[in-house]
Design a protein around this motif. Structure first.
Motif, PDB file in Angstrom:
ATOM      1  N   ARG A   1      39.531  42.853  48.516  1.00 61.37           N
ATOM      2  CA  ARG A   1      38.960  41.949  47.511  1.00 61.37           C
ATOM      3  C   ARG A   1      37.692  41.350  48.104  1.00 61.37           C
ATOM      4  O   ARG A   1      37.748  40.645  49.117  1.00 61.37           O
ATOM      5  CB  ARG A   1      39.947  40.852  47.124  1.00 61.37           C
ATOM      6  CG  ARG A   1      39.403  40.024  45.947  1.00 61.37           C
ATOM      7  CD  ARG A   1      40.420  39.083  45.382  1.00 61.37           C
ATOM      8  NE  ARG A   1      40.552  37.880  46.219  1.00 61.37           N
ATOM      9  CZ  ARG A   1      41.195  36.790  45.837  1.00 61.37           C
ATOM     10  NH1 ARG A   1      41.791  36.761  44.636  1.00 61.37           N
ATOM     11  NH2 ARG A   1      41.285  35.750  46.630  1.00 61.37           N
TER      12      ARG A   1
ATOM     13  N   ILE B   1      37.218  48.917  41.528  1.00 63.73           N
ATOM     14  CA  ILE B   1      38.286  49.153  40.561  1.00 63.73           C
ATOM     15  C   ILE B   1      38.213  48.164  39.408  1.00 63.73           C
ATOM     16  O   ILE B   1      38.357  48.524  38.237  1.00 63.73           O
ATOM     17  CB  ILE B   1      39.659  49.069  41.258  1.00 63.73           C
ATOM     18  CG1 ILE B   1      39.764  50.147  42.345  1.00 63.73           C
ATOM     19  CG2 ILE B   1      40.786  49.203  40.249  1.00 63.73           C
ATOM     20  CD1 ILE B   1      41.001  50.009  43.224  1.00 63.73           C
ATOM     21  N   SER B   2      37.965  46.901  39.725  1.00 65.75           N
ATOM     22  CA  SER B   2      37.918  45.871  38.684  1.00 65.75           C
ATOM     23  C   SER B   2      37.136  44.671  39.200  1.00 65.75           C
ATOM     24  O   SER B   2      36.898  44.533  40.407  1.00 65.75           O
ATOM     25  CB  SER B   2      39.335  45.438  38.295  1.00 65.75           C
ATOM     26  OG  SER B   2      39.980  44.829  39.416  1.00 65.75           O
ATOM     27  N   THR B   3      36.737  43.821  38.275  1.00 67.12           N
ATOM     28  CA  THR B   3      36.047  42.575  38.645  1.00 67.12           C
ATOM     29  C   THR B   3      36.668  41.417  37.871  1.00 67.12           C
ATOM     30  O   THR B   3      37.238  41.594  36.793  1.00 67.12           O
ATOM     31  CB  THR B   3      34.540  42.634  38.325  1.00 67.12           C
ATOM     32  OG1 THR B   3      34.367  42.775  36.908  1.00 67.12           O
ATOM     33  CG2 THR B   3      33.868  43.775  39.057  1.00 67.12           C
ATOM     34  N   GLU B   4      36.565  40.243  38.426  1.00 68.02           N
ATOM     35  CA  GLU B   4      37.060  39.031  37.790  1.00 68.02           C
ATOM     36  C   GLU B   4      36.161  37.876  38.204  1.00 68.02           C
ATOM     37  O   GLU B   4      35.797  37.748  39.379  1.00 68.02           O
ATOM     38  CB  GLU B   4      38.497  38.745  38.219  1.00 68.02           C
ATOM     39  CG  GLU B   4      39.055  37.456  37.628  1.00 68.02           C
ATOM     40  CD  GLU B   4      40.386  37.058  38.245  1.00 68.02           C
ATOM     41  OE1 GLU B   4      40.980  36.061  37.790  1.00 68.02           O
ATOM     42  OE2 GLU B   4      40.819  37.724  39.218  1.00 68.02           O
TER      43      GLU B   4
ATOM     44  N   MET C   1      35.659  41.388  43.222  1.00 65.32           N
ATOM     45  CA  MET C   1      35.842  42.789  42.871  1.00 65.32           C
ATOM     46  C   MET C   1      36.931  43.387  43.749  1.00 65.32           C
ATOM     47  O   MET C   1      36.960  43.137  44.965  1.00 65.32           O
ATOM     48  CB  MET C   1      34.533  43.560  43.008  1.00 65.32           C
ATOM     49  CG  MET C   1      33.824  43.467  44.330  1.00 65.32           C
ATOM     50  SD  MET C   1      32.349  44.505  44.353  1.00 65.32           S
ATOM     51  CE  MET C   1      31.132  43.353  44.937  1.00 65.32           C
ATOM     52  N   GLU C   2      37.813  44.143  43.121  1.00 66.86           N
ATOM     53  CA  GLU C   2      38.802  44.880  43.895  1.00 66.86           C
ATOM     54  C   GLU C   2      38.210  46.236  44.229  1.00 66.86           C
ATOM     55  O   GLU C   2      37.764  46.962  43.333  1.00 66.86           O
ATOM     56  CB  GLU C   2      40.102  45.051  43.120  1.00 66.86           C
ATOM     57  CG  GLU C   2      41.169  45.757  43.943  1.00 66.86           C
ATOM     58  CD  GLU C   2      42.508  45.866  43.235  1.00 66.86           C
ATOM     59  OE1 GLU C   2      43.372  46.635  43.714  1.00 66.86           O
ATOM     60  OE2 GLU C   2      42.685  45.184  42.206  1.00 66.86           O
TER      61      GLU C   2
ATOM     62  N   GLU D   1      26.578  42.794  36.589  1.00 70.03           N
ATOM     63  CA  GLU D   1      27.894  42.619  35.985  1.00 70.03           C
ATOM     64  C   GLU D   1      27.947  41.383  35.087  1.00 70.03           C
ATOM     65  O   GLU D   1      28.548  41.410  34.007  1.00 70.03           O
ATOM     66  CB  GLU D   1      28.958  42.516  37.084  1.00 70.03           C
ATOM     67  CG  GLU D   1      29.264  43.834  37.761  1.00 70.03           C
ATOM     68  CD  GLU D   1      29.885  44.835  36.814  1.00 70.03           C
ATOM     69  OE1 GLU D   1      30.890  44.489  36.145  1.00 70.03           O
ATOM     70  OE2 GLU D   1      29.358  45.956  36.714  1.00 70.03           O
TER      71      GLU D   1
END
Length: 620
Positions: A268, A340-343, A330-331, A443
């Motif tokens: 992460r 893989i994904s962002t938050e 971000m993972e 992003e």
């Protein structure tokens, strides 16, 4: 018979050739013949001759006491011959009458013209005012002449001391000082700045350039009014700790990074941005300051911050503090480093350290990475971030070698001496910071666009970069959309975009609606200010390059031909035209002899000596 007549406001004499009652044909002393109206005839005379008449009349006029003549005037209109009789005490001769008329005509303050040969005495109060005005003009002319004389001797008149900013930067051509300065410049063939420098009025050439910029862009000074910083809101505390990477002189630390291994083995990666938009609403005193300044202004050895220091200190990501942050996590796949994904979150983050370029770069560089030397703080995290940065760069369709040929120049000014050092662009430090900033700005731009929330984007098409409220590709960066949102302490556009991101993450209505005129105003104002600030920074860097040549007593310097007679110096970021340069292919290295350096015009003279070699690569 001869005639004394008036034509076009001047007095003339001529011999009468033909008298046609309403007009006369006359011949001047030079033999020129002309036709005049009989109404313009003031006197007819036989003696003296034409050539003597005007000489004698002007001599008589010069001897007439105009004050006494005015006292002799009747209160009503009068003819010149009538007043001549009063003045001379007898019927005037033609020469005496002409002399009186010439004196009347040459004294418009004392006598108002009422027709051909007719006048009226000026009222006493009007005459007094007119004489006072004339005396004032005489004194001003004398003062201006003194100013000019002193300036041409390169002596600064004492009266100029408190008027130098206006004379240099905003001259008012209606003032005596500017008129005198322009006259002295014309006499000495120098510009006003160079002349005043010769007079000792410019002790610092650096201050000359800085004060010009400040007077034009910060007329009320660079200080800040007193402001109150609202307390930070209650926010969740992030699990991780972060570190920043900045230049040694950076005080507005906008961004930091965190790294943590997840339970599933993936990484992460956190990108944490200072969050002043949390407690600075639109229209507040602090917002007004930022909206007016729009950006921090940079120059070698100094800067003018966008926000007051108290505000910067409240939000900067300073080591050993817990700071409010707009964070993106971000993972990243542990094996491929694919995202893989962002938050995104609004939170507090503990800043463990502020890493500085000057101490980090000797430890964290391509050589130490290749050798596996990871014996310094955050080494493992930095290695992972560098690997990720290369992956992100490749994902944008960019070659990892694209920027390695470029050189960045750092200016350090201390005690009026400048040190110019170089850094190779594309170093691991640069790649880590730039790639993660490109990622987060892209992003967050995508996030706003996906939720139809307004923002200010930077787009590039066919090489032209512009700002827009509509998301569009940035071809140079290789991303589908890009916005500035990672430097809210230094750029107002980032500050505005941060407001939009935070409102979206909190489920609140956006601060700025679609097609909000406030967004267009910010965008337009920022574009104009940012261009001015960048031009000033370039000019000051050029100034310190020229100072460096003087400081190091550089007699000869190596340069690279860019095109035609335009060259760039090899050791410093100085570009200039060399008129003596023969036709030389681009990328040829040449040796130049340095001549006169002008720190006011920011120019220099140099002479071509010889070509050194031809270089196949692009210029640094």
């Amino acid at each position: 018979m001869n005639t004394f007549y008036e034509e076009d406001g001047t007095f003339k004499v001529g011999a009468i050739l033909t008298d046609n009652t309403t007009s006369l044909q006359v011949e001047s002393t030079h033999g020129k013949r002309s036709k005049i109206k009989a109404a313009n005839v003031l006197l007819r005379f036989a003696q003296p001759g034409l050539s003597e008449f005007m000489t004698q009349a002007e001599s008589i006029a010069a001897g007439i006491d105009v004050e006494f003549l005015w006292e002799c005037c009747p209160p009503e209109d009068f003819g010149f011959d009538q007043l001549a009789s009063e003045y001379f005490g007898h019927a005037p001769t033609p020469v005496e009458a002409a002399g009186a008329l010439i004196r009347l005509h040459s004294s418009p303050m004392h006598f108002y013209k009422k027709g051909k040969g007719r006048y009226k005495a000026a009222p006493p109060e009007a005459l007094k005012a007119a004489l006072a005005s004339a005396e004032k003009k005489r004194l001003q002319a004398a003062l201006q002449a003194r100013y000019t004389e002193e300036l041409t001797r390169f002596t600064l008149p004492p009266e100029f001391a408190d008027k130098l900013p206006q004379l240099l930067y905003k001259p008012d051509r209606n003032t005596l000082e500017v008129k005198a300065l322009e006259a002295a410049c014309s006499a000495t063939h120098l510009s006003s700045a160079h002349l005043l420098q010769r007079c000792g009025a410019l002790p610092s050439t650096q201050a000359y350039h800085v004060q010009r910029f400040l007077l034009e862009n910060f007329p009320h000074g660079t200080g800040f009014p007193d402001v109150v910083v609202d307390p930070h809101p209650e926010l969740p505390l992030a699990e991780d700790t972060a570190f920043s990477i900045d230049d040694a002189t950076t005080t507005e630390i906008d961004d930091a990074f965190s790294v943590r291994r997840l339970a599933n083995g993936n990484w992460r990666i956190g990108i944490h941005i200072a969050a002043p938009a949390l407690t600075i609403p639109p229209g507040s005193p602090i917002d007004d300051i930022a909206a007016q300044r729009l950006s921090t202004v940079y120059m070698p050895g100094d800067k003018i911050t966008m926000l007051p220091d108290s505000v910067v200190q409240a939000y900067t990501l300073c080591a050993d503090t817990v700071c409010p942050s707009l964070s993106m996590y971000m993972e990243v796949d542990a094996g491929t480093l694919a995202v893989i994904s962002t938050e995104s979150r609004v939170e507090r983050i503990h800043i463990a350290a502020n890493l500085r370029h000057d101490t980090l770069e000797p430890l964290f560089n391509e050589d130490t990475l290749a050798a596996g030397k990871l014996d310094y703080p955050f080494a493992q995290e930095l290695r992972l971030l560098w690997d990720l940065a290369q992956k992100l760069e490749a994902g944008r369709g960019k070659s990892a070698d694209n920027s390695t040929q470029q050189i960045d120049y750092n200016f350090h000014v201390e005690n009026d001496r400048v040190t110019i050092s170089t850094r190779q662009r594309g170093s691991p430090i640069d790649q880590v910071v730039s790639e993660l900033m490109i990622f987060v700005n892209s992003e967050w731009g995508k996030l706003l666009a996906a939720h139809d929330v307004a923002g200010i984007y930077r787009t590039q098409n066919n090489g032209k970069v512009k700002m827009s409220t509509v998301p569009a590709p940035h071809q140079g960066l290789g991303v589908a959309q890009y916005m500035w949102s990672s430097s809210p302490l230094r750029r107002y556009v980032d500050f505005v975009n941060q407001r939009q991101i935070i409102s979206l993450l909190r489920g609140e209505a956006p601060v700025y609606a679609k097609n909000d005129t406030a967004l267009f105003t910010v965008m337009s104002n920022f574009d104009a200010a940012y261009a001015l600030y960048n031009e000033f920074q370039r000019n000051m860097e050029r100034y310190w390059c020229l100072r460096w040549l003087q400081q190091e007593n550089v007699q000869q310097a190596e340069a690279l031909v860019l095109r035609e007679n335009l060259v760039k110096f090899s050791r410093i970021p100085l570009v200039g035209r060399i008129p003596s340069l023969p036709e030389t292919p681009p990328n040829t290295r040449v040796m130049l002899e340095i001549g006169e350096i002008d720190l006011l015009d920011l120019n220099f003279n140099a002479r071509f000596i010889a070509a050194i070699e031809e270089v196949a690569s692009c210029p640094p």
